[in-house]
Design a protein around this motif. Structure first.
Motif, mmCIF file in Angstrom:
data_model
loop_
_atom_site.group_PDB
_atom_site.id
_atom_site.type_symbol
_atom_site.label_atom_id
_atom_site.label_comp_id
_atom_site.label_asym_id
_atom_site.label_seq_id
_atom_site.Cartn_x
_atom_site.Cartn_y
_atom_site.Cartn_z
ATOM 1 N N LEU A 367 104.551 18.687 -9.523
ATOM 2 C CA LEU A 367 103.163 19.060 -9.249
ATOM 3 C C LEU A 367 103.091 20.377 -8.499
ATOM 4 O O LEU A 367 102.218 21.214 -8.761
ATOM 5 N N GLU A 368 104.006 20.592 -7.555
ATOM 6 C CA GLU A 368 104.024 21.869 -6.831
ATOM 7 C C GLU A 368 104.289 23.034 -7.781
ATOM 8 O O GLU A 368 103.701 24.108 -7.633
ATOM 9 N N GLN A 371 101.098 23.741 -9.445
ATOM 10 C CA GLN A 371 100.187 24.417 -8.521
ATOM 11 C C GLN A 371 100.559 25.890 -8.371
ATOM 12 O O GLN A 371 99.698 26.767 -8.394
ATOM 13 N N GLN A 372 101.848 26.163 -8.207
ATOM 14 C CA GLN A 372 102.295 27.549 -8.045
ATOM 15 C C GLN A 372 102.043 28.388 -9.292
ATOM 16 O O GLN A 372 101.826 29.591 -9.214
ATOM 17 N N GLY A 374 99.443 28.112 -11.045
ATOM 18 C CA GLY A 374 98.000 28.263 -11.186
ATOM 19 C C GLY A 374 97.382 27.332 -12.211
ATOM 20 O O GLY A 374 96.236 27.519 -12.618
ATOM 21 N N VAL A 376 96.834 24.030 -11.736
ATOM 22 C CA VAL A 376 95.953 23.114 -11.016
ATOM 23 C C VAL A 376 95.689 23.695 -9.632
ATOM 24 O O VAL A 376 96.461 24.522 -9.131
ATOM 25 N N ARG A 377 94.619 23.257 -9.006
ATOM 26 C CA ARG A 377 94.287 23.774 -7.686
ATOM 27 C C ARG A 377 95.317 23.299 -6.668
ATOM 28 O O ARG A 377 95.923 22.236 -6.822
ATOM 29 N N ASP A 378 95.494 24.090 -5.624
ATOM 30 C CA ASP A 378 96.581 23.818 -4.686
ATOM 31 C C ASP A 378 96.122 23.587 -3.260
ATOM 32 O O ASP A 378 96.927 23.640 -2.332
ATOM 33 N N ASP A 379 94.823 23.292 -3.054
ATOM 34 C CA ASP A 379 94.361 23.129 -1.680
ATOM 35 C C ASP A 379 94.633 21.740 -1.117
ATOM 36 O O ASP A 379 94.519 21.527 0.086
ATOM 37 N N ALA A 382 100.667 18.511 -2.707
ATOM 38 C CA ALA A 382 101.159 17.701 -3.821
ATOM 39 C C ALA A 382 101.554 16.302 -3.360
ATOM 40 O O ALA A 382 101.325 15.317 -4.063
ATOM 41 N N LEU A 423 91.819 18.301 -8.801
ATOM 42 C CA LEU A 423 92.815 19.300 -9.154
ATOM 43 C C LEU A 423 92.342 20.413 -10.077
ATOM 44 O O LEU A 423 93.036 21.410 -10.237
ATOM 45 N N VAL A 425 90.983 23.626 -11.871
ATOM 46 C CA VAL A 425 90.716 25.004 -11.468
ATOM 47 C C VAL A 425 89.628 25.564 -12.371
ATOM 48 O O VAL A 425 89.466 25.148 -13.502
#
Length: 426
Positions: A367-368, A371-372, A374, A376-379, A382, A423, A425
């Protein structure tokens, strides 16, 4: 007579609030003999169910307190404030897994399923009414069924148990701030309307089946069973494995997820005396079998998320993954996993959850990576999302008692909305 029954029940509730109910301890605390207690309650299972139903309704009433009608006019700001109160209530849950276990206890008592269903419907009615009012006024989205959403929110309010079951040093364990942020995202998604992304709206996704299929990882049951046996009994030999395997077959075949010793003796080919030399009691056998079944199947699902970083649509995969927790297609298997999670609380949880913890680390890495990239959102960290996925897989058996009130299609739609809001974006 009524006063004595109430006294028994009050003591049973207080005992069940903190630990597993024991009839002999209860007898001492109320100053009555065991036969006297059974003159008021047909069986220990019936008493345990009644006590836990009271505690579950108490917990769900607290979780749903945000929806109370205080006579004031609700606008968007007021609704957001109230839903924020719900987000905070998630962190206040005590012994939530014990409350979730009511679903499995209910199956073993004649009146249990009906009593539990009535409780869930009753406790969710206030939230349902409030959501319907907000939908009618177009304050929140009308895309989701209000009754199903109310039940989902109540059950989600019990998710804190998973975080508590993990070792404090586990990289999967989330901070209170992370959990609050996650549930704030869930609440915020209620204010989203249909023009926002739907996980099923992209028609091109249907032609990408090969890219959207996570690799199947077979549950490592035999290896996990051996590990759990080593934790429980120390030196393991073939007879331990033989008894445990026979017990699993009986549990899978019995609608209540139980067995009796005579059945196990006949199935395993081990005499009763030898059986009790191998295991302390029936409860230990059940604990070993259900824990191994639960951790091996749950870890096989969660491990597949390590491949999220290479996916073209991780959101779709996450939603499909959570739906896998309802496989192999029966409420019975979901119930067994719930009982397995509950069994862990009676032993050294972190040790027994080692396989899921290891698998969750792989899922976090996947998941990370997404996220990295782009995707899925990363706020929301994970580890917190993975913890939510594991928790959602655990609560499904509780919602199963609603039967046709929450069919698989509705469950899937709510999962799409949940992870889409959490998640997605822009």
């Amino acid at each position: 007579s009524t006063q004595r029954a109430v006294r028994i029940l009050e003591s049973a509730v207080e005992a069940a609030r903190v630990t597993e109910l024991d009839i002999h301890h209860l007898s001492e605390s109320v100053g009555m003999s065991v036969p006297t207690i059974y003159s008021y309650f047909p069986s220990l299972k019936d008493l345990v169910l009644t006590a836990n139903l009271i505690l579950l309704e108490e917990e769900l009433t607290r979780i749903g307190r945000w929806a109370v009608d205080d006579g004031q006019e609700w606008d968007v700001h007021a609704a957001q404030q109230r839903l924020s109160q719900w987000c905070g209530s998630v962190l206040e849950t005590e012994n939530a897994l014990g409350r979730l276990q009511v679903a499995s206890t209910a199956r073993a008592v004649d009146r249990g399923p009906t009593a539990l269903k009535n409780l869930l419907v009753r406790s969710g009615q206030q939230t349902t009414d409030r959501l319907r009012e907000l939908q009618a006024r177009r304050i929140i989205s009308s895309d989701l069924d209000a009754f199903a959403q109310a039940q989902f929110m109540n059950a989600a309010g019990l998710l804190g148990w998973w975080n508590d079951a993990l070792s404090e040093r586990s990289p999967v364990r989330s901070t209170p701030a992370d959990v609050t942020l996650m549930f704030d995202r869930i609440a915020t998604s209620l204010f989203a309307h249909s023009q926002q992304r739907s996980l099923k709206s992209n028609s091109s996704i249907r032609s990408m089946n090969s890219a959207l299929t996570l690799p199947t990882i077979d549950p490592p049951f035999d290896e996990e069973l051996y590990r759990i046996l080593a934790l429980e009994v120390g030196q393991v030999d073939d007879r331990h494995h033989q008894v445990a395997r026979s017990a699993l077959d009986l549990v899978l075949a019995n609608p209540t997820g139980d067995f009796n010793i005579s059945e196990l003796v006949a199935s395993a080919g081990v005499p009763p005396k030898a059986l009790y030399e191998l295991f302390a009691d029936k409860e230990q056998i059940l604990r070993v079998v259900l824990t191994a079944f639960t951790t091996s199947t749950a870890s096989s699902y969660i491990q597949s998320l390590q491949h999220l970083g290479g996916s073209k649509d991780p959101l779709r995969l996450i939603s499909d993954l959570v739906n896998k927790f309802q496989e192999p297609g029966s409420a019975h298997h979901r119930l067994l996993r719930l009982k397995g999670y509950a069994a862990v609380t009676s032993v050294q949880g972190p040790d027994h959850l080692e396989l899921i913890d290891t698998s969750a680390r792989l899922a976090i890495d996947g998941l990370e990576a997404a996220q990295q990239a782009g995707l899925v959102r990363d706020d929301v960290p994970a580890r917190t999302v993975i913890s939510l996925i594991l928790g959602v897989g655990g609560i499904r058996p509780v919602l199963d008692v609603l039967g046709s009130g929450l069919p698989d299609s509705v469950w899937s739609r709510h999962l799409d909305a949940l992870f889409g809001g959490l998640l997605a974006v822009d």
